[in-house]
Each structure stands twice: as structure tokens, then as C-alpha cells.
Design a protein around this motif. Structure first.
Motif, PDB file in Angstrom:
ATOM      1  N   ARG A  36       0.812  -1.212   0.000  1.00 28.72           N
ATOM      2  CA  ARG A  36       0.000   0.000   0.000  1.00 28.72           C
ATOM      3  C   ARG A  36       0.851   1.270   0.000  1.00 28.72           C
ATOM      4  NH1 ARG A  36      -2.528  -2.649   4.275  1.00 28.72           N
ATOM      5  NH2 ARG A  36      -4.138  -4.035   3.533  1.00 28.72           N
ATOM      6  N   LYS A  37       2.005   1.206   0.680  1.00 27.32           N
ATOM      7  CA  LYS A  37       2.878   2.370   0.795  1.00 27.32           C
ATOM      8  C   LYS A  37       3.904   2.474  -0.337  1.00 27.32           C
ATOM      9  CE  LYS A  37       2.708   2.394   5.824  1.00 27.32           C
ATOM     10  NZ  LYS A  37       3.525   2.227   7.058  1.00 27.32           N
ATOM     11  N   GLY A  38       3.964   1.453  -1.189  1.00 30.52           N
ATOM     12  CA  GLY A  38       4.927   1.465  -2.286  1.00 30.52           C
ATOM     13  C   GLY A  38       6.350   1.205  -1.831  1.00 30.52           C
ATOM     14  N   GLU A  39       6.499   0.458  -0.753  1.00 26.94           N
ATOM     15  CA  GLU A  39       7.824   0.129  -0.234  1.00 26.94           C
ATOM     16  C   GLU A  39       8.313  -1.188  -0.825  1.00 26.94           C
ATOM     17  OE1 GLU A  39       7.433   0.125   4.015  1.00 26.94           O
ATOM     18  OE2 GLU A  39       7.037   2.275   4.106  1.00 26.94           O
ATOM     19  N   SER A  40       9.600  -1.434  -0.683  1.00 33.06           N
ATOM     20  CA  SER A  40      10.210  -2.653  -1.217  1.00 33.06           C
ATOM     21  C   SER A  40       9.732  -3.891  -0.470  1.00 33.06           C
ATOM     22  CB  SER A  40      11.733  -2.585  -1.086  1.00 33.06           C
ATOM     23  OG  SER A  40      12.240  -1.542  -1.847  1.00 33.06           O
ATOM     24  N   VAL A  41       9.535  -4.962  -1.223  1.00 35.70           N
ATOM     25  CA  VAL A  41       9.253  -6.277  -0.651  1.00 35.70           C
ATOM     26  C   VAL A  41      10.236  -7.261  -1.267  1.00 35.70           C
ATOM     27  CG1 VAL A  41       6.804  -5.784  -0.260  1.00 35.70           C
ATOM     28  CG2 VAL A  41       7.505  -6.895  -2.363  1.00 35.70           C
ATOM     29  N   GLN A  42      10.349  -8.408  -0.645  1.00 38.25           N
ATOM     30  CA  GLN A  42      11.290  -9.402  -1.150  1.00 38.25           C
ATOM     31  C   GLN A  42      10.847  -9.921  -2.515  1.00 38.25           C
ATOM     32  OE1 GLN A  42      11.879 -12.520   1.687  1.00 38.25           O
ATOM     33  NE2 GLN A  42      12.830 -11.155   3.174  1.00 38.25           N
ATOM     34  N   LEU A  43      11.831 -10.224  -3.331  1.00 37.34           N
ATOM     35  CA  LEU A  43      11.549 -10.751  -4.663  1.00 37.34           C
ATOM     36  C   LEU A  43      10.804 -12.075  -4.575  1.00 37.34           C
ATOM     37  CD1 LEU A  43      11.793 -10.223  -7.643  1.00 37.34           C
ATOM     38  CD2 LEU A  43      14.045 -11.290  -7.595  1.00 37.34           C
ATOM     39  N   SER A  44      11.055 -12.852  -3.545  1.00 34.92           N
ATOM     40  CA  SER A  44      10.335 -14.122  -3.370  1.00 34.92           C
ATOM     41  C   SER A  44       8.837 -13.879  -3.166  1.00 34.92           C
ATOM     42  CB  SER A  44      10.918 -14.924  -2.210  1.00 34.92           C
ATOM     43  OG  SER A  44      10.828 -14.207  -0.996  1.00 34.92           O
ATOM     44  N   THR A  45       8.490 -12.757  -2.550  1.00 39.09           N
ATOM     45  CA  THR A  45       7.075 -12.405  -2.382  1.00 39.09           C
ATOM     46  C   THR A  45       6.460 -12.071  -3.732  1.00 39.09           C
ATOM     47  OG1 THR A  45       7.514 -11.568  -0.158  1.00 39.09           O
ATOM     48  CG2 THR A  45       5.476 -10.839  -1.215  1.00 39.09           C
ATOM     49  N   ILE A  46       7.193 -11.332  -4.552  1.00 35.70           N
ATOM     50  CA  ILE A  46       6.722 -11.010  -5.904  1.00 35.70           C
ATOM     51  C   ILE A  46       6.529 -12.294  -6.706  1.00 35.70           C
ATOM     52  CG2 ILE A  46       7.298  -9.811  -8.053  1.00 35.70           C
ATOM     53  CD1 ILE A  46       6.651  -7.912  -5.736  1.00 35.70           C
ATOM     54  N   GLU A  47       7.480 -13.211  -6.578  1.00 35.09           N
ATOM     55  CA  GLU A  47       7.388 -14.497  -7.277  1.00 35.09           C
ATOM     56  C   GLU A  47       6.139 -15.261  -6.837  1.00 35.09           C
ATOM     57  OE1 GLU A  47       9.994 -18.556  -8.038  1.00 35.09           O
ATOM     58  OE2 GLU A  47      10.489 -17.291  -6.330  1.00 35.09           O
ATOM     59  N   THR A  48       5.880 -15.282  -5.540  1.00 34.02           N
ATOM     60  CA  THR A  48       4.699 -15.964  -5.009  1.00 34.02           C
ATOM     61  C   THR A  48       3.426 -15.353  -5.586  1.00 34.02           C
ATOM     62  OG1 THR A  48       5.841 -16.533  -2.961  1.00 34.02           O
ATOM     63  CG2 THR A  48       3.440 -16.528  -2.900  1.00 34.02           C
ATOM     64  N   LEU A  49       3.379 -14.033  -5.643  1.00 39.13           N
ATOM     65  CA  LEU A  49       2.213 -13.352  -6.209  1.00 39.13           C
ATOM     66  C   LEU A  49       2.023 -13.684  -7.677  1.00 39.13           C
ATOM     67  CD1 LEU A  49       2.428  -9.802  -4.636  1.00 39.13           C
ATOM     68  CD2 LEU A  49       0.675 -11.526  -4.251  1.00 39.13           C
ATOM     69  N   CYS A  50       3.111 -13.653  -8.428  1.00 35.74           N
ATOM     70  CA  CYS A  50       3.036 -13.958  -9.857  1.00 35.74           C
ATOM     71  C   CYS A  50       2.469 -15.359 -10.077  1.00 35.74           C
ATOM     72  CB  CYS A  50       4.406 -13.837 -10.507  1.00 35.74           C
ATOM     73  SG  CYS A  50       5.009 -12.143 -10.650  1.00 35.74           S
TER      74      CYS A  50
END
Length: 64
Positions: A36-50
């Protein structure tokens, strides 16, 4: 700068909300706040979302 606008657009297309991903235990409430704040998250989280959304990374995050 990181933008999660593509994520929110993808969720809208799939008639879902961030809370639905949180309820599916994909990440913590702290990580949801980072989205929501546009802060960095781990790439593994992005992978999980994808994988969960069956979407390419471009549909989740954009570097501006």
C-alpha cells in the motif's frame, strides 16, 4: 521508485483485493502495508504473487 499499481490493476481485473491475498496467507499484514505504501518487498514475495495470480512480473510491479 517501485510501483505496485500493476498489482492493484491485476487484482481489479481478477475481481480481487489485497485482503484476499492476505487471507490466502501469501504474505503478512506488514508486507500488505508495504504494498500500500509502495515500499520494497522481497523478490520471493513477488514471485509468489506472480504464481498465485498466474501473471507475469509486469502485472505485479513496475520500476519507475
Amino acid at each position: 521508485m517501485i510501483s505496485y499499481e500493476p498489482l492493484f490493476n491485476t487484482l481489479e481485473e481478477k475481481d480481487a483485493k489485497l485482503i484476499d491475498l492476505l487471507n490466502a496467507n501469501l504474505f503478512s499484514s506488514r508486507t500488505a502495508a508495504k504494498f500500500r505504501k509502495g515500499e520494497s518487498v522481497q523478490l520471493s514475495t513477488i514471485e509468489t504473487l506472480c504464481k498465485y495470480l498466474d501473471a507475469p512480473i509486469e502485472k505485479v510491479v513496475r520500476i519507475e
